[in-house]
Design a protein around this motif. Structure first.
Motif, PDB file in Angstrom:
ATOM      1  N   HIS A  21       0.718  -1.151   0.158  1.00  0.00           N
ATOM      2  CA  HIS A  21       0.140  -0.063  -0.010  1.00  0.00           C
ATOM      3  C   HIS A  21       0.762   1.078   0.055  1.00  0.00           C
ATOM      4  O   HIS A  21       0.585   2.358  -0.878  1.00  0.00           O
ATOM      5  CB  HIS A  21      -0.838  -0.052   1.103  1.00  0.00           C
ATOM      6  N   ALA A  22       2.028   1.209   0.730  1.00  0.00           N
ATOM      7  CA  ALA A  22       2.873   2.401   0.867  1.00  0.00           C
ATOM      8  C   ALA A  22       3.424   2.682  -0.588  1.00  0.00           C
ATOM      9  O   ALA A  22       3.894   3.902  -0.646  1.00  0.00           O
ATOM     10  CB  ALA A  22       3.837   2.103   1.989  1.00  0.00           C
ATOM     11  N   LYS A  23       3.580   1.565  -1.315  1.00  0.00           N
ATOM     12  CA  LYS A  23       4.159   1.620  -2.703  1.00  0.00           C
ATOM     13  C   LYS A  23       3.165   2.412  -3.823  1.00  0.00           C
ATOM     14  O   LYS A  23       3.536   3.169  -4.537  1.00  0.00           O
ATOM     15  CB  LYS A  23       4.523   0.302  -3.122  1.00  0.00           C
ATOM     16  N   GLU A  24       1.946   2.071  -3.438  1.00  0.00           N
ATOM     17  CA  GLU A  24       0.697   2.558  -4.226  1.00  0.00           C
ATOM     18  C   GLU A  24       0.354   4.088  -3.979  1.00  0.00           C
ATOM     19  O   GLU A  24       0.277   4.898  -4.819  1.00  0.00           O
ATOM     20  CB  GLU A  24      -0.825   1.872  -4.149  1.00  0.00           C
ATOM     21  N   HIS A  25       0.226   4.483  -2.833  1.00  0.00           N
ATOM     22  CA  HIS A  25      -0.004   5.725  -2.187  1.00  0.00           C
ATOM     23  C   HIS A  25       0.694   5.974  -0.886  1.00  0.00           C
ATOM     24  O   HIS A  25       0.822   4.961  -0.058  1.00  0.00           O
ATOM     25  CB  HIS A  25      -1.379   6.281  -2.267  1.00  0.00           C
ATOM     26  N   PRO A  26       0.539   7.253  -0.246  1.00  0.00           N
ATOM     27  CA  PRO A  26       0.943   7.427   1.229  1.00  0.00           C
ATOM     28  C   PRO A  26       0.011   6.961   1.942  1.00  0.00           C
ATOM     29  O   PRO A  26      -1.368   7.080   1.636  1.00  0.00           O
ATOM     30  CB  PRO A  26       1.200   9.125   1.391  1.00  0.00           C
ATOM     31  N   ILE A  27       0.477   6.208   2.900  1.00  0.00           N
ATOM     32  CA  ILE A  27      -0.419   5.592   3.996  1.00  0.00           C
ATOM     33  C   ILE A  27      -0.398   6.179   5.460  1.00  0.00           C
ATOM     34  O   ILE A  27       0.830   6.932   5.621  1.00  0.00           O
ATOM     35  CB  ILE A  27      -0.128   4.002   4.263  1.00  0.00           C
ATOM     36  N   PHE A  28      -1.198   6.113   6.275  1.00  0.00           N
ATOM     37  CA  PHE A  28      -0.750   6.726   7.771  1.00  0.00           C
ATOM     38  C   PHE A  28      -1.531   5.604   8.714  1.00  0.00           C
ATOM     39  O   PHE A  28      -2.457   4.701   7.977  1.00  0.00           O
ATOM     40  CB  PHE A  28      -1.697   7.928   7.952  1.00  0.00           C
ATOM     41  N   GLY A  29      -1.278   5.537   9.774  1.00  0.00           N
ATOM     42  CA  GLY A  29      -1.382   4.466  10.818  1.00  0.00           C
ATOM     43  C   GLY A  29      -3.112   4.011  10.714  1.00  0.00           C
ATOM     44  O   GLY A  29      -3.109   2.827  10.740  1.00  0.00           O
ATOM     45  N   VAL A  30      -3.689   5.071  11.081  1.00  0.00           N
ATOM     46  CA  VAL A  30      -5.224   4.725  11.277  1.00  0.00           C
ATOM     47  C   VAL A  30      -5.869   3.987  10.072  1.00  0.00           C
ATOM     48  O   VAL A  30      -6.405   3.008  10.255  1.00  0.00           O
ATOM     49  CB  VAL A  30      -6.174   5.730  11.609  1.00  0.00           C
ATOM     50  N   TRP A  31      -5.572   4.640   8.878  1.00  0.00           N
ATOM     51  CA  TRP A  31      -6.003   3.963   7.590  1.00  0.00           C
ATOM     52  C   TRP A  31      -5.471   2.532   7.395  1.00  0.00           C
ATOM     53  O   TRP A  31      -6.098   1.663   7.030  1.00  0.00           O
ATOM     54  CB  TRP A  31      -5.600   4.853   6.519  1.00  0.00           C
ATOM     55  N   MET A  32      -4.232   2.341   7.714  1.00  0.00           N
ATOM     56  CA  MET A  32      -3.580   0.803   7.544  1.00  0.00           C
ATOM     57  C   MET A  32      -4.224   0.008   8.525  1.00  0.00           C
ATOM     58  O   MET A  32      -4.494  -1.092   8.306  1.00  0.00           O
ATOM     59  CB  MET A  32      -2.127   1.161   7.856  1.00  0.00           C
ATOM     60  N   LEU A  33      -4.479   0.352   9.800  1.00  0.00           N
ATOM     61  CA  LEU A  33      -5.260  -0.491  10.905  1.00  0.00           C
ATOM     62  C   LEU A  33      -6.428  -0.912  10.287  1.00  0.00           C
ATOM     63  O   LEU A  33      -6.961  -2.066  10.406  1.00  0.00           O
ATOM     64  CB  LEU A  33      -5.267   0.244  11.992  1.00  0.00           C
ATOM     65  N   GLU A  34      -7.360   0.058   9.681  1.00  0.00           N
ATOM     66  CA  GLU A  34      -8.862  -0.405   9.095  1.00  0.00           C
ATOM     67  C   GLU A  34      -8.365  -1.412   7.911  1.00  0.00           C
ATOM     68  O   GLU A  34      -9.416  -2.316   7.640  1.00  0.00           O
ATOM     69  CB  GLU A  34      -9.256   0.911   8.686  1.00  0.00           C
ATOM     70  N   GLU A  35      -7.450  -1.086   6.829  1.00  0.00           N
ATOM     71  CA  GLU A  35      -7.205  -1.838   5.584  1.00  0.00           C
ATOM     72  C   GLU A  35      -6.802  -3.304   6.325  1.00  0.00           C
ATOM     73  O   GLU A  35      -7.264  -4.268   5.825  1.00  0.00           O
ATOM     74  CB  GLU A  35      -6.017  -1.276   5.074  1.00  0.00           C
ATOM     75  N   LEU A  36      -6.030  -3.507   7.395  1.00  0.00           N
ATOM     76  CA  LEU A  36      -5.350  -4.730   7.573  1.00  0.00           C
ATOM     77  C   LEU A  36      -6.591  -5.658   8.101  1.00  0.00           C
ATOM     78  O   LEU A  36      -6.795  -6.480   8.157  1.00  0.00           O
ATOM     79  CB  LEU A  36      -4.419  -4.730   8.660  1.00  0.00           C
ATOM     80  N   ARG A  37      -7.501  -4.634   9.026  1.00  0.00           N
ATOM     81  CA  ARG A  37      -8.761  -5.281   9.655  1.00  0.00           C
ATOM     82  C   ARG A  37      -9.897  -5.773   8.655  1.00  0.00           C
ATOM     83  O   ARG A  37     -10.261  -6.953   8.738  1.00  0.00           O
ATOM     84  CB  ARG A  37      -9.448  -4.414  10.703  1.00  0.00           C
ATOM     85  N   GLU A  38      -9.741  -5.033   7.458  1.00  0.00           N
ATOM     86  CA  GLU A  38     -10.718  -5.688   6.462  1.00  0.00           C
ATOM     87  C   GLU A  38     -10.099  -7.126   5.794  1.00  0.00           C
ATOM     88  O   GLU A  38     -10.957  -7.760   5.298  1.00  0.00           O
ATOM     89  CB  GLU A  38     -10.727  -4.586   5.303  1.00  0.00           C
ATOM     90  N   HIS A  39      -8.802  -7.198   6.029  1.00  0.00           N
ATOM     91  CA  HIS A  39      -8.394  -8.393   5.485  1.00  0.00           C
ATOM     92  C   HIS A  39      -8.213  -9.495   6.570  1.00  0.00           C
ATOM     93  O   HIS A  39      -7.641 -10.346   6.353  1.00  0.00           O
ATOM     94  CB  HIS A  39      -6.887  -8.222   4.724  1.00  0.00           C
ATOM     95  N   GLY A  40      -8.733  -9.260   7.824  1.00  0.00           N
ATOM     96  CA  GLY A  40      -8.993 -10.301   8.757  1.00  0.00           C
ATOM     97  C   GLY A  40      -7.684 -10.224   9.838  1.00  0.00           C
ATOM     98  O   GLY A  40      -7.551 -11.083  10.684  1.00  0.00           O
ATOM     99  N   TYR A  41      -6.747  -9.373   9.742  1.00  0.00           N
ATOM    100  CA  TYR A  41      -5.851  -9.167  10.526  1.00  0.00           C
ATOM    101  C   TYR A  41      -6.396  -8.465  11.937  1.00  0.00           C
ATOM    102  O   TYR A  41      -6.837  -7.339  11.893  1.00  0.00           O
ATOM    103  CB  TYR A  41      -4.694  -8.443  10.457  1.00  0.00           C
ATOM    104  N   SER A  42      -6.272  -8.867  13.216  1.00  0.00           N
ATOM    105  CA  SER A  42      -6.402  -8.083  14.241  1.00  0.00           C
ATOM    106  C   SER A  42      -5.270  -7.655  14.873  1.00  0.00           C
ATOM    107  O   SER A  42      -4.560  -8.167  15.615  1.00  0.00           O
ATOM    108  CB  SER A  42      -7.143  -9.160  15.322  1.00  0.00           C
TER     109      SER A  42
END
Length: 102
Positions: A21-42
Motif C-alpha cells: 500500500h505504501a508503494k501505491e500511495h502514502p499511508i497513515f496508521g489509522v488507515w492501515m489499521l482499517e485496511e488490515l482489519r478488512e483483511h482479517g488481521y486483528s
C-alpha cells in the motif's frame, strides 16, 4: 502456542501488506489499521506503529509529517529499497502460494 506461531507468520504478511500500500500511495496508521482489519488481521496501534517505525529505521519507508485539521499526521511511502524488498517479497509469496494452494 498456536496463536504465537500464527502471529509470527502473519507479521511477515503484514509487512508485505504495508509495503504494497505504501508503494501505491502514502499511508497513515489509522488507515492501515482499517485496511488490515478488512483483511482479517486483528492488530492494534501498539503493534502497528512500532512496525512502521522499524520499517522506517530499516530504510523501507520514508515518513512525511502533514498538518491535517490542526493535528500532525505521519504519512509513509516506500523508499527505493522498500520497493525492491516488496518486489522480492511478492515473488517469494507468489511462488509459495502457487505451491501450497489447495
Amino acid at each position: 502456542m498456536e496463536d504465537k506461531v500464527l502471529r509470527k507468520l502473519f507479521l511477515g504478511f503484514i509487512h508485505i501488506h504495508i509495503l504494497h500500500h505504501a508503494k501505491e500511495h502514502p499511508i497513515f496508521g489509522v488507515w492501515m489499521l482499517e485496511e488490515l482489519r478488512e483483511h482479517g488481521y486483528s492488530i492494534g496501534s501498539g503493534t502497528l506503529y512500532p512496525i512502521l517505525h522499524s520499517m522506517e529505521s530499516d530504510g523501507l519507508l520514508i515518513r512525511e509529517d502533514k498538518n491535517v485539521n490542526g493535528k500532525i499526521r505521519k504519512y509513509y511511502t516506500t523508499t527505493e529499497k522498500g520497493d525492491l524488498v516488496f518486489i522480492e517479497a511478492r515473488k517469494k509469496a507468489y511462488e509459495l502460494f502457487k505451491e501450497i494452494k489447495d
